[in-house]
Every structure is written in structure tokens, then in C-alpha cells.
Design a protein around this motif. Structure first.
Motif, short mmCIF file in Angstrom:
data_model
loop_
_atom_site.label_atom_id
_atom_site.label_comp_id
_atom_site.label_asym_id
_atom_site.label_seq_id
_atom_site.Cartn_x
_atom_site.Cartn_y
_atom_site.Cartn_z
N ASP A 11 -6.06 2.20 -6.58
CA ASP A 11 -5.07 2.25 -5.50
C ASP A 11 -4.56 3.68 -5.42
O ASP A 11 -3.94 4.19 -6.35
N ALA A 12 -4.79 4.32 -4.28
CA ALA A 12 -4.47 5.74 -4.14
C ALA A 12 -3.02 6.02 -3.76
O ALA A 12 -2.66 7.20 -3.62
N HIS A 13 -2.17 4.96 -3.63
CA HIS A 13 -0.79 5.26 -3.23
C HIS A 13 0.12 4.06 -3.48
O HIS A 13 0.11 3.09 -2.73
N ASN A 14 0.94 4.13 -4.53
CA ASN A 14 1.96 3.12 -4.80
C ASN A 14 3.22 3.86 -5.26
O ASN A 14 3.21 4.56 -6.27
N ASP A 15 4.32 3.68 -4.53
CA ASP A 15 5.55 4.44 -4.74
C ASP A 15 6.44 3.87 -5.85
O ASP A 15 7.66 4.08 -5.84
N LEU A 16 5.87 3.22 -6.84
CA LEU A 16 6.68 2.54 -7.84
C LEU A 16 7.58 3.49 -8.63
O LEU A 16 8.62 3.06 -9.17
N LEU A 17 7.21 4.77 -8.76
CA LEU A 17 8.08 5.69 -9.49
C LEU A 17 9.46 5.82 -8.85
O LEU A 17 10.45 6.09 -9.55
N MET A 18 9.55 5.62 -7.54
CA MET A 18 10.84 5.69 -6.87
C MET A 18 11.79 4.62 -7.42
O MET A 18 13.00 4.84 -7.50
N LEU A 19 11.23 3.48 -7.79
CA LEU A 19 12.05 2.39 -8.32
C LEU A 19 12.30 2.56 -9.81
O LEU A 19 13.36 2.17 -10.31
N ALA A 197 -7.63 11.52 1.84
CA ALA A 197 -6.49 10.97 2.58
C ALA A 197 -6.06 9.76 1.77
O ALA A 197 -6.76 8.75 1.74
N THR A 198 -4.92 9.85 1.09
CA THR A 198 -4.56 8.81 0.13
C THR A 198 -4.08 7.52 0.79
O THR A 198 -4.20 6.45 0.19
N HIS A 199 -3.55 7.60 2.02
CA HIS A 199 -3.06 6.38 2.67
C HIS A 199 -3.01 6.60 4.18
O HIS A 199 -1.97 6.83 4.77
N SER A 200 -4.19 6.52 4.79
CA SER A 200 -4.34 6.71 6.24
C SER A 200 -5.32 5.68 6.77
O SER A 200 -6.25 5.27 6.06
N SER A 201 -5.14 5.28 8.01
CA SER A 201 -6.07 4.33 8.63
C SER A 201 -6.73 4.96 9.86
O SER A 201 -6.64 6.17 10.05
N ALA A 202 -7.37 4.15 10.68
CA ALA A 202 -8.24 4.66 11.75
C ALA A 202 -7.52 4.65 13.10
O ALA A 202 -7.13 3.58 13.60
N VAL A 227 -11.37 8.65 2.59
CA VAL A 227 -10.23 8.17 3.36
C VAL A 227 -9.81 6.82 2.80
O VAL A 227 -10.60 5.87 2.80
N CYS A 228 -8.59 6.73 2.30
CA CYS A 228 -8.09 5.50 1.69
C CYS A 228 -7.22 4.77 2.71
O CYS A 228 -6.16 5.27 3.11
N VAL A 229 -7.67 3.61 3.12
CA VAL A 229 -7.01 2.85 4.19
C VAL A 229 -5.70 2.28 3.67
O VAL A 229 -5.64 1.67 2.60
N THR A 230 -4.63 2.51 4.44
CA THR A 230 -3.31 2.02 4.05
C THR A 230 -3.12 0.57 4.47
O THR A 230 -3.73 0.09 5.42
N PHE A 231 -2.24 -0.14 3.75
CA PHE A 231 -1.90 -1.53 4.09
C PHE A 231 -0.64 -1.59 4.94
O PHE A 231 -0.20 -2.68 5.31
N PHE A 232 -0.01 -0.46 5.21
CA PHE A 232 1.26 -0.43 5.94
C PHE A 232 1.04 -1.03 7.32
O PHE A 232 0.32 -0.48 8.16
N ALA A 233 1.67 -2.16 7.57
CA ALA A 233 1.30 -3.01 8.70
C ALA A 233 1.42 -2.31 10.04
O ALA A 233 0.57 -2.46 10.92
N GLY A 234 2.48 -1.51 10.23
CA GLY A 234 2.70 -0.87 11.51
C GLY A 234 1.67 0.17 11.87
O GLY A 234 1.56 0.56 13.03
N LEU A 264 -8.99 2.61 -0.80
CA LEU A 264 -7.77 1.87 -0.50
C LEU A 264 -6.56 2.66 -0.99
O LEU A 264 -6.55 3.17 -2.11
N GLY A 265 -5.52 2.74 -0.13
CA GLY A 265 -4.25 3.36 -0.50
C GLY A 265 -3.12 2.48 0.00
O GLY A 265 -2.67 2.60 1.14
N SER A 266 -2.65 1.58 -0.84
CA SER A 266 -1.83 0.45 -0.39
C SER A 266 -0.54 0.86 0.33
O SER A 266 -0.24 0.38 1.41
N ASP A 267 0.28 1.70 -0.29
CA ASP A 267 1.60 2.04 0.23
C ASP A 267 2.47 0.80 0.38
O ASP A 267 3.09 0.57 1.42
N PHE A 268 2.52 -0.02 -0.69
CA PHE A 268 3.39 -1.20 -0.67
C PHE A 268 4.84 -0.77 -0.50
O PHE A 268 5.34 0.07 -1.23
#
Length: 354
Positions: A11-19, A197-202, A227-234, A264-268
Motif C-alpha cells: 500500500d503506497a499511501h496510508n496516513d496512519l502516522l497522523m493518528l 504516483a503514490t495515490h492517483s487515479s485515471a 501509478v498507484c490507484v487511490t481508493f479515495f471515493a471522490g 495501489l495507494g489506498s489513502d484511507f
């Protein structure tokens, strides 16, 4: 054993360190072990990229201080949980972590407010373990314009141009997620090594400025990058998001960039928003989209096996699925094919990746 848990998952992008750093430093390591490690294991994650993102409240004066706190948190997590994770600085260390059944953690910078044009700090942060760097977020930085500033036509600044060369010399990946279109063009003109691209889509699938146009998908592939596709819905759809929308983006990147250049770059965001955004600021709208909407089941890393199931249902052959899940990103991180897992790792045995 499922195909998901037979593969190496990156997973190329998880912001867990912020928490993590919201908590007292004395519990950083135990919070990770008790809360995040079980989710990562349930999701079959083998390599987790940990971005260091600096909230507006810390910019500009506190950006470097907060960066160092987050980097220190990652080191403490790894040191106190050395039986289950390892903070990795290169491909050999990632290989060693996987061979021992541990999760490899990789540090990244999301934007560079802590650096601005003091590029010597990239040396410092590289020494501390940072292996991936992006230059900006949605807005303008001292290095480049973000994608929300596309109308300016801004390319990299002189400092940004210098930063590309410096990062390549340091063997640190340049990340084009969040860059403006002209900024991505400029990076691709300059790059002599793989770009990620850690969290980008098409953009061709969903026309949001955060997504990469086809020329950029091909350009990243031409560098040998991913290119790691993000899961960010918007960024996937304007409709109610589903796994099929995510697979549509993966399929498009495969078709345009090639099967060796998608990951894949989730960006949960669900837990980040639940903890950090007060009720008075809900719903949280980010660049025109509701950030609180998630693909059902993909609110966190435990849901990652659903992605594998969706790819297989779409007809992706298993060797291609293994590339998407992690083999391609492992390549650009400098790691080799998956080694067999150590005993008692909790996620099954390994296979070689094609």
C-alpha cells in the motif's frame, strides 16, 4: 489460502502516522501494535508506505518540528515492535523484512512544507529514512504547484528542478501525486529514474484534477515507474462508490500504462476524519468532494482482500493481480520478488512473483 494472502501486498499511501502522533509519545508503539498492526495483517499488507503529511495548523513555522515528531514515531514503532515490523531504507531491507515475516514500513513526504527551498534538508530526511517525496499538496509550494492550481500552468520552480536531481542522486523516489499537470510534465522531462504516483487515479475515467491524464500515465510508465490507484471515493466517481469504480481505474491504468506500471495507494481517510474533524466541520469537503464517503468495506486496510476479489471477478489473471497488489511497487522500491514468510507471521506462505 486465498490469492490475496499468497501475493505481496504493497500500500503506497496510508496516513496512519497522523493518528499515532496525536497520542502521548509513551504509547505510540503500543497504539500501533494494538490498533494498526492487526488491521494491516488482516488486510495482508506486506509493505506499508507511511506518508508524513503536515496539517495547516503546523505550517509554516511548525512544519519541520511536526515532521521530525512523525519520523521519530515511525522509528519508535519499528524499534519497539521489531518482531513484527521493520523500518526500511532500501530494497535489501525490504527483502529482509519480508523474508522474516515482518511488515516493511517505508517513510515518505507528502508535500515539502518542512523543506521549502532549503534542499539540504532533503539530505537530512533521507538519512532519517525517507524514501519517497512529493513536492506539494493541492496548493503552491516553493518547489511546484499542486493540481488545484492547474490554471496557473505552473511548472517546477528552480528549487523544484534541483530537488528532482538531488532526490535521484539520493535514491529517493519522486512522487507526482498532487502535482499540477504542468508540474508532472516537467518532472517527466527531467526524470532519469523511475517516478511514482503514490495515490492517483485515471482522469479519463473520472475527470477530477487530482487524477492523471493518459499522457502522464504513459509518461510515468516510460520512466519505469508505477501509478498507484487511490481508493479515495471522490476521485473515483461522482456516484455512490463501489469496488467496480476502483477496478475501472485500475483497468484503465493497465490498458494505458501497461501491467507493469500499476499499483495501489489506498489513502484511507475514515479514521483520520473521525478523529481529527469536529462535528461542526462536517461534512468535510475536499476539492469539491465529500471526503467522508468511502467504498463500503474499504474504510481501512483490513478490507484490502476485497480489492483482490474484485479484480479476479473482473477477469484479471492472477499474475496480473499480483503485480497490481504489490510486485510493481516492490520493483521501484528496489526490492526483489517475494521471499517465503517466516513462521508464525499470520498471513500464510509466499510465492515468487512474475
Amino acid at each position: 489460502m486465498t490469492p490475496h494472502h499468497e501475493a505481496t501486498v504493497v500500500d503506497a499511501h496510508n496516513d496512519l502516522l497522523m493518528l499515532v502522533v496525536r497520542r502521548p509519545r509513551a504509547v505510540w508503539a503500543t497504539y500501533f501494535r494494538d490498533h494498526w498492526y492487526p488491521q494491516l495483517r488482516e488486510g495482508g499488507v506486506d509493505v506499508q508506505v507511511l506518508p508524513v503529511f503536515i496539517d495547516a495548523e503546523f505550517r509554516p513555522e511548525g512544519a519541520l518540528r511536526e515532521t521530525l515528531r512523525m519520523v521519530e514515531a515511525a522509528h519508535r514503532i519499528a524499534e519497539a515492535n521489531a518482531d513484527v515490523v521493520a523500518l526500511c531504507r532500501d530494497g535489501a531491507e525490504i527483502d529482509a523484512a519480508l523474508a522474516s515475516g515482518r511488515i516493511a514500513l517505508v517513510l515518505a513526504l507528502e508535500g515539502c512544507p518542512q523543506v521549502d527551498d532549503d534542499l539540504e534538508l532533503l539530505h537530512t530526511l533521507s538519512r532519517l529514512g525517507v524514501r519517497v517525496v512529493s513536492f506539494t499538496h493541492f496548493g503552491r509550494s516553493m518547489l511546484a504547484d499542486g493540481s488545484a492550481e492547474d490554471a496557473t500552468g505552473g511548472r517546477l520552480t528552480r528549487a523544484g528542478v534541483e530537488a528532482v536531481g538531488l532526490l535521484e542522486a539520493l535514491d529517493v523516489l519522486v512522487d507526482v501525486s498532487h502535482l499540477s499537470r504542468s508540474g508532472v510534465d516537467h518532472v517527466l522531462e527531467l526524470a532519469t529514474r523511475p517516478v511514482i504516483a503514490t495515490h492517483s487515479s485515471a482522469h479519463a475515467v473520472h475527470r477530477h484534477h487530482r487524477n492523471l491524464v493518459d499522457d502522464h500515465l504513459r509518461g510515468v510508465a516510460a520512466t519505469g515507474g508505477v501509478v498507484c490507484v487511490t481508493f479515495f471515493a471522490g476521485f473515483l466517481t461522482d456516484d455512490k462508490p463501489t469496488l467496480d469504480h476502483l477496478v475501472d481505474h485500475v483497468a484503465h491504468v493497465v490498458a494505458v500504462a501497461g501491467e507493469d506500471h500499476v499499483g495501489l495507494g489506498s489513502d484511507f481517510m475514515s479514521e483520520v476524519i473521525d478523529e481529527k474533524v469536529p462535528a461542526c466541520d462536517r461534512p468535510l469537503v475536499v476539492e469539491g468532494v465529500d471526503a467522508e464517503i468511502a467504498i463500503p468495506g474499504l474504510e481501512g486496510p483490513a478490507g484490502l482482500p476485497l480489492v483482490t476479489d474484485a479484480l479476479l471477478r473482473r477477469g484479471f489473471p492472477e499474475p496480473l493481480v499480483r503485480k497490481v497488489l504489490g510486485a510493481n511497487v516492490l520493483r521501484v522500491l528496489g526490492a526483489g520478488p517475494r521471499r517465503p514468510r517466516g513462521p508464525g507471521s499470520g498471513s500464510g506462505g509466499g510465492i515468487a512473483l512474475s
